[in-house]
Design a protein around this motif. Structure first.
Motif, short mmCIF file in Angstrom:
data_model
loop_
_atom_site.label_atom_id
_atom_site.label_comp_id
_atom_site.label_asym_id
_atom_site.label_seq_id
_atom_site.Cartn_x
_atom_site.Cartn_y
_atom_site.Cartn_z
N HIS A 24 0.82 -1.21 0.00
CA HIS A 24 0.00 0.00 0.00
C HIS A 24 0.86 1.27 0.00
O HIS A 24 0.31 2.37 -0.06
CB HIS A 24 -0.92 0.00 1.22
N HIS A 25 2.18 1.13 0.11
CA HIS A 25 3.12 2.26 0.05
C HIS A 25 2.79 3.34 1.08
O HIS A 25 2.57 4.51 0.76
CB HIS A 25 3.16 2.85 -1.36
N LEU A 26 2.77 2.93 2.34
CA LEU A 26 2.44 3.85 3.42
C LEU A 26 3.56 4.84 3.70
O LEU A 26 4.73 4.54 3.45
CB LEU A 26 2.19 3.05 4.72
N PRO A 27 3.22 5.98 4.30
CA PRO A 27 4.28 6.89 4.74
C PRO A 27 5.12 6.30 5.86
O PRO A 27 6.28 6.64 6.00
CB PRO A 27 3.53 8.14 5.21
N VAL A 69 6.35 4.23 17.88
CA VAL A 69 5.00 4.79 18.06
C VAL A 69 5.05 6.31 17.96
O VAL A 69 4.22 6.93 17.28
CB VAL A 69 4.40 4.35 19.41
N GLN A 70 6.01 6.92 18.64
CA GLN A 70 6.12 8.39 18.59
C GLN A 70 6.39 8.87 17.18
O GLN A 70 5.80 9.87 16.73
CB GLN A 70 7.23 8.84 19.53
N LYS A 71 7.24 8.18 16.45
CA LYS A 71 7.52 8.56 15.07
C LYS A 71 6.28 8.42 14.21
O LYS A 71 5.95 9.30 13.40
CB LYS A 71 8.65 7.70 14.51
N LYS A 129 -0.60 4.86 9.12
CA LYS A 129 0.58 4.22 9.70
C LYS A 129 0.20 2.85 10.22
O LYS A 129 -0.93 2.66 10.69
CB LYS A 129 1.16 5.05 10.86
N PHE A 130 1.16 1.93 10.18
CA PHE A 130 0.88 0.55 10.60
C PHE A 130 2.06 0.03 11.41
O PHE A 130 3.21 0.22 11.03
CB PHE A 130 0.66 -0.34 9.38
N ARG A 173 9.77 1.02 7.73
CA ARG A 173 9.68 1.29 6.30
C ARG A 173 8.96 2.62 6.10
O ARG A 173 7.82 2.78 6.54
CB ARG A 173 8.93 0.16 5.58
N GLU A 174 9.65 3.59 5.51
CA GLU A 174 9.04 4.88 5.20
C GLU A 174 8.84 4.94 3.69
O GLU A 174 9.79 5.02 2.94
CB GLU A 174 9.94 6.01 5.70
N TYR A 175 7.58 4.88 3.30
CA TYR A 175 7.21 4.64 1.90
C TYR A 175 7.95 3.37 1.47
O TYR A 175 7.70 2.31 2.00
CB TYR A 175 7.49 5.86 1.03
#
Length: 293
Positions: free
Chosen positions: A165-168, A185-187, A195-196, A232-234
Motif C-alpha cells: 500500500h506504500h504507506l508513509p 510509536v512516537q515517530k 501508519k501501521f 519502512r518509510e514509503y
C-alpha cells in the motif's frame, strides 16, 4: 522513557493473564501517545482485559467494535476529528485474528483511502481470546486447539501485504524491546496519513511457557531472526539494531522453539522448513535495506 507521558493509561488489576505481553505493549503505546488519544478495539484479548462495564482499567476513551470493523470505525473517527479541527490520535489496536484474517479487508480499504490513523496489530499468533485457535498468523508447526498436530502452513506474510500500500510509515516491533517500540510509536504519530505497526506479543497460555519468561521469549524471537524488526518509510526500509545483530550472529532457532510447548514434538523436517522461511525473509529484508533487490 524520554518523551513519554508520566501518567498511566492502563490502571492496575486488568483482566489480563499473568505475563501478558499485549497489555505491556499497550501500556507503552499509550504512554507514547499521551492523553489526547482514542482507542478502537475489535473483538480480541484487549476487549477482555479492559474489564467489565461499568468499570474499566483504561484511562482513555475506548470504542469496542465488531471483529471486522476496527479500521473502518477508526477511518470514520479520524475523518470526524479532522472535520472539527481536532488532532486527536486515533489508534486501532487489534490482534492478529482481527487483522491478518477477519479485518484485513477494512484495513486495506482504510490504507488505500489515506486514513490519518495508526493501526497496531499485536500478534500472539493465534485467536487468543477464544482459546488459541489457529489464525493466518500462526507459524508453521505450532500446536493450537484447531491444529493439535501442528500447523501445516506457513504464517501469512502480513507485512509485505501492508507494504504494497506504500504507506508513509510502517514498522515492526516486539514487546521485549520497549524503547524501540516507544520510539516507533512516537515517530508514527508524528507523521500524517496511514501508519501501521506489527508487534510480536508472546502469550504464556497459548504458547505454553511459564509467565515469567515472556520477555526472554520475545528477545529470543528477535535474536534468532524469526521475528525481524525494522521501519519502512514509503519504500525505504531500515533494519533495527537487534535484527542487524541477529543477521550477523543469530541465536539458535532450536532453543527458541524448545522454550514453547506449542512446538513440542516437532520433527527435523519441520524445523528445517521454519529455518528456511526465516532465512528467506531475512535475505529479502537485507537486500531491500541495502537497495540490492
Amino acid at each position: 522513557m524520554s518523551g513519554t507521558s508520566a501518567s498511566e493509561y492502563i490502571c492496575k488489576c486488568t483482566s489480563a493473564c499473568a505475563g501478558c505481553s499485549s497489555s505491556l505493549i499497550l501500556r507503552h503505546v499509550l504512554k507514547a501517545a499521551g492523553p489526547d488519544t482514542v482507542l478502537v478495539v475489535p473483538a480480541c484479548c484487549t476487549s477482555v482485559l479492559q474489564g467489565v462495564w461499568p468499570n474499566t482499567s483504561f484511562n482513555i476513551p475506548v470504542y469496542n467494535v465488531a471483529f471486522a470493523a476496527a479500521a473502518a470505525v477508526a477511518s470514520g473517527m479520524a475523518a470526524a476529528f479532522e472535520a472539527v479541527g481536532k488532532n486527536t490520535n486515533v489508534i486501532a489496536y487489534a490482534g492478529d485474528g482481527g487483522t491478518v484474517d477477519i479485518g484485513i479487508q477494512a484495513l486495506s480499504g482504510a490504507l488505500e483511502r489515506d486514513t490519518n490513523f495508526l493501526y497496531i496489530c499485536y500478534d500472539n499468533e493465534a485467536y487468543g481470546n477464544t482459546g488459541m485457535q489457529r489464525s493466518g498468523s500462526t507459524p508453521l508447526g505450532a500446536r493450537t486447539t484447531t491444529t493439535p498436530g501442528g500447523k501445516t502452513h506457513a504464517k501469512k506474510d502480513l507485512d509485505r501485504i501492508i507494504a504494497a500500500h506504500h504507506l508513509p510509515y510502517m514498522a515492526t516491533a516486539c514487546s521485549a524491546y520497549p524503547q524501540d517500540l516507544v520510539k516507533k510509536v512516537q515517530k508514527a504519530l508524528s507523521i500524517r496519513g496511514p501508519k501501521f505497526m506489527h508487534i510480536l506479543a508472546p502469550c504464556p497460555p497459548g504458547w505454553r511457557y511459564d509467565a515469567s519468561q515472556t520477555i526472554e521469549i520475545g528477545k529470543m524471537a528477535v535474536k534468532t531472526g524469526i521475528w525481524a524488526m525494522y521501519e519502512r518509510e514509503y519504500d525505504t526500509l531500515t533494519l533495527s539494531g537487534p535484527t542487524k545483530a541477529a543477521m550477523i550472529k543469530p541465536a539458535p532457532l532450536e532453543e527458541y522453539l524448545k522454550m514453547q510447548g506449542r512446538f513440542s514434538g516437532m520433527n527435523e523436517e519441520k524445523v528445517k522448513a521454519i529455518r528456511g522461511e526465516m532465512e528467506r525473509n531475512l535475505r529479502l529484508l537485507k537486500a531491500e535495506a541495502e537497495g540490492t533487490c
